[in-house]
Design a protein around this motif. Structure first.
Motif, PDB file in Angstrom:
ATOM      1  N   PRO A 110      -1.069   6.515   1.938  1.00 57.98           N
ATOM      2  CA  PRO A 110      -1.568   5.136   1.952  1.00 57.98           C
ATOM      3  C   PRO A 110      -2.973   5.075   2.547  1.00 57.98           C
ATOM      4  CG  PRO A 110       0.680   5.220   2.802  1.00 57.98           C
ATOM      5  CD  PRO A 110       0.203   6.647   2.651  1.00 57.98           C
ATOM      6  N   PRO A 111      -3.852   4.297   1.940  1.00 56.41           N
ATOM      7  CA  PRO A 111      -5.207   4.182   2.481  1.00 56.41           C
ATOM      8  C   PRO A 111      -5.181   3.562   3.872  1.00 56.41           C
ATOM      9  CG  PRO A 111      -4.877   2.662   0.628  1.00 56.41           C
ATOM     10  CD  PRO A 111      -3.647   3.489   0.741  1.00 56.41           C
ATOM     11  N   TRP A 167       0.817  -1.219   0.000  1.00 63.01           N
ATOM     12  CA  TRP A 167       0.000   0.000   0.000  1.00 63.01           C
ATOM     13  C   TRP A 167       0.849   1.268   0.000  1.00 63.01           C
ATOM     14  CZ3 TRP A 167      -4.409  -0.573  -2.009  1.00 63.01           C
ATOM     15  CH2 TRP A 167      -5.088  -1.779  -1.892  1.00 63.01           C
ATOM     16  N   ASN A 183      -9.809  -0.878   5.199  1.00 65.80           N
ATOM     17  CA  ASN A 183     -10.177  -1.730   4.066  1.00 65.80           C
ATOM     18  C   ASN A 183     -11.083  -1.036   3.059  1.00 65.80           C
ATOM     19  OD1 ASN A 183      -8.632  -3.664   5.252  1.00 65.80           O
ATOM     20  ND2 ASN A 183     -10.335  -4.982   5.878  1.00 65.80           N
ATOM     21  N   ARG A 227      -8.863   1.168   1.107  1.00 68.60           N
ATOM     22  CA  ARG A 227      -7.994   0.376   0.221  1.00 68.60           C
ATOM     23  C   ARG A 227      -8.769  -0.086  -1.011  1.00 68.60           C
ATOM     24  NH1 ARG A 227      -6.711  -1.655   5.497  1.00 68.60           N
ATOM     25  NH2 ARG A 227      -4.733  -0.725   6.143  1.00 68.60           N
ATOM     26  N   ARG A 228      -9.975  -0.587  -0.805  1.00 62.48           N
ATOM     27  CA  ARG A 228     -10.813  -1.017  -1.928  1.00 62.48           C
ATOM     28  C   ARG A 228     -11.082   0.162  -2.866  1.00 62.48           C
ATOM     29  NH1 ARG A 228     -14.115  -5.107  -3.116  1.00 62.48           N
ATOM     30  NH2 ARG A 228     -13.803  -6.060  -1.099  1.00 62.48           N
TER      31      ARG A 228
END
Length: 167
Positions: free
Chosen positions: A57-58, A46, A61, A64-65
């Motif tokens: 960085p995300p 990430w 979750n 991130r998606r």
């Protein structure tokens, strides 16, 4: 370490705009526990992707998606099932491939990338014959590949960028 048989617990992340498929081997224990890809605290996946796109960085979750889909990146793993010790790719036995060919029928993927040599070899043997697209092997973002500097990882991951543009 204890060897266990793992059935892949995560579905693929993709949508109708996905252009690049990035494949690991099998989710690590941390990723299985956290229910998403590349969640081991020392994994640099990430941070590398975030640096590639000039973003932070995300953090979770959902982020991130959203990050992956916003950048037209699909995520999954080569293996549907295997016997493994911890997260060590070298310990993988009895591998069974995921239905990558089926995923490629659902998304307009232009290129497949494998995060590490083992993912690349397993994809080539188990998935590529049906998928019909060879994988480009990227360096592993794992902490086990700590000899590669983060800046070098970012440079090596730039190869995905040309596949993300266009209709």
């Amino acid at each position: 370490m204890v060897r266990e048989t793992i059935r892949h617990p995560l579905g693929p992340v993709f949508d109708s705009r996905s252009r690049v498929l990035i494949l690991g081997t099998m989710p690590s224990p941390a990723s299985r526990a956290g229910a998403f890809y590349y969640l081991h605290p020392q994994n640099r996946f990430w941070p590398v992707l975030a640096a590639l796109f000039g973003e932070e960085p995300p953090a979770d979750n959902g982020a991130r998606r959203a990050f992956a889909l916003r950048h037209r990146i699909a995520l999954w793993d080569v293996l549907a099932r295997c016997s493994i010790e911890g997260a060590g790719d070298a310990s993988i036995r009895e591998p069974e491939g995921n239905d990558i060919a089926g995923l490629l029928k659902k998304a307009p993927i232009r290129a497949v990338f494998a995060t590490g040599q083992t993912a690349g070899r397993l994809y080539h043997r188990l998935c590529e014959p049906a998928a019909g697209i060879p994988a480009i092997v990227l360096p592993s973002p794992s902490a086990a590949n700590c000899a590669m500097r983060p800046e070098t990882l970012v440079e090596r991951y730039r190869v995905i960028l040309p596949y993300l543009t266009g209709p």
